[in-house]
Write a protein that holds these residues in place. Structure first.
Motif, PDB file in Angstrom:
ATOM      1  N   GLN A 156       0.832  -1.202   0.000  1.00 44.03           N
ATOM      2  CA  GLN A 156       0.000   0.000   0.000  1.00 44.03           C
ATOM      3  C   GLN A 156       0.861   1.244   0.000  1.00 44.03           C
ATOM      4  OE1 GLN A 156      -3.286   0.103   2.680  1.00 44.03           O
ATOM      5  NE2 GLN A 156      -3.933  -1.970   2.228  1.00 44.03           N
ATOM      6  N   SER A 174     -10.118   2.008   5.807  1.00 44.55           N
ATOM      7  CA  SER A 174     -10.038   1.431   7.155  1.00 44.55           C
ATOM      8  C   SER A 174      -9.721   2.437   8.272  1.00 44.55           C
ATOM      9  CB  SER A 174      -9.028   0.283   7.165  1.00 44.55           C
ATOM     10  OG  SER A 174      -9.360  -0.663   6.167  1.00 44.55           O
ATOM     11  N   GLN A 177     -12.402   3.352  10.613  1.00 42.26           N
ATOM     12  CA  GLN A 177     -12.747   2.468  11.731  1.00 42.26           C
ATOM     13  C   GLN A 177     -12.279   3.079  13.047  1.00 42.26           C
ATOM     14  OE1 GLN A 177     -11.621  -1.651  11.660  1.00 42.26           O
ATOM     15  NE2 GLN A 177     -11.793  -1.831   9.440  1.00 42.26           N
ATOM     16  N   ARG A 198      -3.326   5.182  -4.086  1.00 43.21           N
ATOM     17  CA  ARG A 198      -2.117   4.358  -3.970  1.00 43.21           C
ATOM     18  C   ARG A 198      -1.151   4.701  -5.084  1.00 43.21           C
ATOM     19  NH1 ARG A 198      -4.424  -1.543  -1.994  1.00 43.21           N
ATOM     20  NH2 ARG A 198      -5.750  -0.622  -0.384  1.00 43.21           N
ATOM     21  N   VAL A 255      -7.505  -7.570  11.346  1.00 44.50           N
ATOM     22  CA  VAL A 255      -8.554  -8.540  11.692  1.00 44.50           C
ATOM     23  C   VAL A 255      -7.943  -9.914  11.978  1.00 44.50           C
ATOM     24  CG1 VAL A 255     -10.574  -7.506  10.589  1.00 44.50           C
ATOM     25  CG2 VAL A 255      -8.956  -8.808   9.199  1.00 44.50           C
ATOM     26  N   GLY A 285     -12.270  -7.971   1.508  1.00 42.28           N
ATOM     27  CA  GLY A 285     -11.549  -8.463   2.666  1.00 42.28           C
ATOM     28  C   GLY A 285     -12.390  -8.185   3.891  1.00 42.28           C
ATOM     29  N   CYS A 286     -12.290  -9.074   4.881  1.00 42.00           N
ATOM     30  CA  CYS A 286     -13.124  -8.874   6.062  1.00 42.00           C
ATOM     31  C   CYS A 286     -12.592  -9.724   7.205  1.00 42.00           C
ATOM     32  CB  CYS A 286     -14.577  -9.238   5.769  1.00 42.00           C
ATOM     33  SG  CYS A 286     -14.806 -10.915   5.156  1.00 42.00           S
ATOM     34  N   ALA A 313     -15.342  -6.317  10.597  1.00 49.70           N
ATOM     35  CA  ALA A 313     -15.055  -5.223   9.666  1.00 49.70           C
ATOM     36  C   ALA A 313     -14.938  -5.802   8.270  1.00 49.70           C
ATOM     37  CB  ALA A 313     -13.751  -4.537  10.053  1.00 49.70           C
ATOM     38  N   PHE A 314     -15.223  -4.969   7.303  1.00 49.71           N
ATOM     39  CA  PHE A 314     -15.026  -5.390   5.912  1.00 49.71           C
ATOM     40  C   PHE A 314     -14.675  -4.167   5.082  1.00 49.71           C
ATOM     41  CE2 PHE A 314     -19.559  -4.581   6.557  1.00 49.71           C
ATOM     42  CZ  PHE A 314     -19.839  -3.667   5.569  1.00 49.71           C
TER      43      PHE A 314
HETATM   44  N1  DAH Z   1      -8.454  -2.125   3.786  1.00 53.75           N
HETATM   45  C1  DAH Z   1      -8.252  -3.378   3.083  1.00 53.75           C
HETATM   46  C2  DAH Z   1      -7.592  -3.101   1.738  1.00 53.75           C
HETATM   47  O1  DAH Z   1      -7.653  -1.990   1.259  1.00 53.75           O
HETATM   48  C3  DAH Z   1      -9.566  -4.108   2.882  1.00 53.75           C
HETATM   49  C4  DAH Z   1     -10.093  -4.660   4.155  1.00 53.75           C
HETATM   50  C5  DAH Z   1      -9.766  -5.954   4.523  1.00 53.75           C
HETATM   51  C6  DAH Z   1     -10.911  -3.896   4.986  1.00 53.75           C
HETATM   52  C7  DAH Z   1     -10.244  -6.512   5.694  1.00 53.75           C
HETATM   53  C8  DAH Z   1     -11.395  -4.427   6.175  1.00 53.75           C
HETATM   54  C9  DAH Z   1     -11.060  -5.746   6.516  1.00 53.75           C
HETATM   55  O2  DAH Z   1     -12.180  -3.751   7.021  1.00 53.75           O
HETATM   56  O3  DAH Z   1     -11.552  -6.264   7.672  1.00 53.75           O
HETATM   57  O4  DAH Z   1      -7.019  -3.965   1.175  1.00 53.75           O
END
Ligand code: DAH
Length: 347
Positions: A156, A174, A177, A198, A255, A285-286, A313-314
């Protein structure tokens, strides 16, 4: 000087009355009234005049200015009317036609799908949050269990806003959060849609600027089942039918357990371009929020008993959904700002 003003007046008014088109009028306006025009010259010369002439000269110059402005206005409407009359007589102009309709703007395709997603989550009792696009490294990485030297940062890379790399263009939604935990009291359910950035090689599926939707639910007894139910509900609403889904283990530092959540391709049964011939689409992703992330988010909050809380979270990409919804095959179109592209998705 007063005589000069008088002869200027006669000359100017005659020439205005004789002007045969708007360009000629404009030239006269510049010659007499412009910043370096004749009248400015007269006004500038006033301090050099004998004292008794100054007042009358100033007044005369201002009167001449007003008279000229008026004469130019009158002549301009005469010329305009003559032009309209000529057009009318030649048959090429119909003054009874309604004016051209003003062009109407529309919602960007990303906005259209974002609003749809927001409405689905709102119907499940979620609050929609916003967060800064220029973010502190603390929120974007450290509080999410990604310290300075963590190898996952490599995936990233972003645009840094200061020499010490403490301020970044956020690479994911994220960080919202952590901001949500700082501000809200559990239990809560939130989503945070927004732009992310990015340092990316661009191609048909990669952009330096794109969109994500983050989700976070915190409370007592929040479990993986709640997570999968929620994402299935979202997909059912978006695609209008029940689609098969699957969870695979996935690594995200914030997570544990973490998952990749896949959905059966809604467009084919045997594989197609959208699902890269696999019949599965990686949707997001979660996972279950890491206790250390809950601790960072609720740090210093006397009203919150972090030990009693769990959360899921996702985070999913919005652009991919937009591309699927509208059959767009190159992500670079989305932020390209080309109206010929955007006009194809009226709303
Ligand atoms: N932020 C991650 C990404 O950009 C995606 C992600 C994965 C968000 C898992 C989440 C999570 O909240 O639980 O690749």
């Amino acid at each position: 000087m007063l005589e000069r003003l008088e002869s200027l007046r006669t000359d100017a008014l005659q020439r205005v009355a004789a002007a045969t088109n708007v360009d000629a009028l404009r030239a006269l306006e510049k010659e007499f009234l412009g910043k370096e025009g004749v009248i400015s010259e007269v006004l500038a010369a006033i301090p050099t005049l004998p004292a008794e002439e100054r007042r009358d000269t100033g007044r005369g110059a201002n009167e001449l200015k007003a008279a000229l402005l008026e004469a130019i206005g009158v002549r301009k409407s005469e010329l305009d009317e003559a032009l309209v009359a000529a057009l009318r007589d030649s048959g090429g102009f119909d003054p009874t036609l309604p004016p051209a309709a003003p062009e109407r703007g529309g919602l960007h395709p990303v906005t259209q799908v974002r609003r749809e997603v927001e409405a689905i989550f709102a119907s499940m009792g979620y609050e929609v949050l916003d967060g800064p696009e220029v973010e502190l490294d603390y929120y974007n990485f450290q509080a999410l269990n990604v310290p300075f030297d963590h190898p996952s940062r490599e995936l990233q890379d972003t645009f840094y806003c200061d020499d010490k790399h403490t301020v970044v263009m956020r690479t994911q939604t994220s960080p919202v959060q952590i901001r949500a935990m700082e501000r809200l009291s559990p239990p809560f359910r939130v989503i945070a849609p927004g732009r992310v950035f990015r340092n990316e090689e661009q191609d048909a599926t990669h952009e330096h600027t794109f969109h994500q939707v983050e989700g976070l639910v915190v409370g007592e007894d929040v479990q993986v089942g709640h997570l999968t139910w929620t994402l299935r509900r979202l997909l059912n609403e978006l695609f209008g039918r029940e689609l098969e889904v699957r969870l695979r283990p996935g690594y995200f530092p914030f997570v544990e357990p973490g998952f990749e959540f896949d959905v059966r391709c809604p467009f084919c049964e045997e594989g197609c371009r959208v699902c890269s011939n696999s019949t599965w689409i990686e949707f997001c992703g979660c996972g279950m929020v890491q206790p250390c992330v809950l601790e960072a988010g609720f740090e210093g909050r006397d009203d919150v008993d972090v030990g009693s809380l769990t959360g899921f979270a996702f985070g999913f990409g919005l652009d991919r959904l937009v591309m699927m919804r509208f059959g767009i095959d190159d992500i670079r179109n989305l932020m390209g700002g080309d109206l010929r592209f955007l006009e194809q998705f009226p709303c």
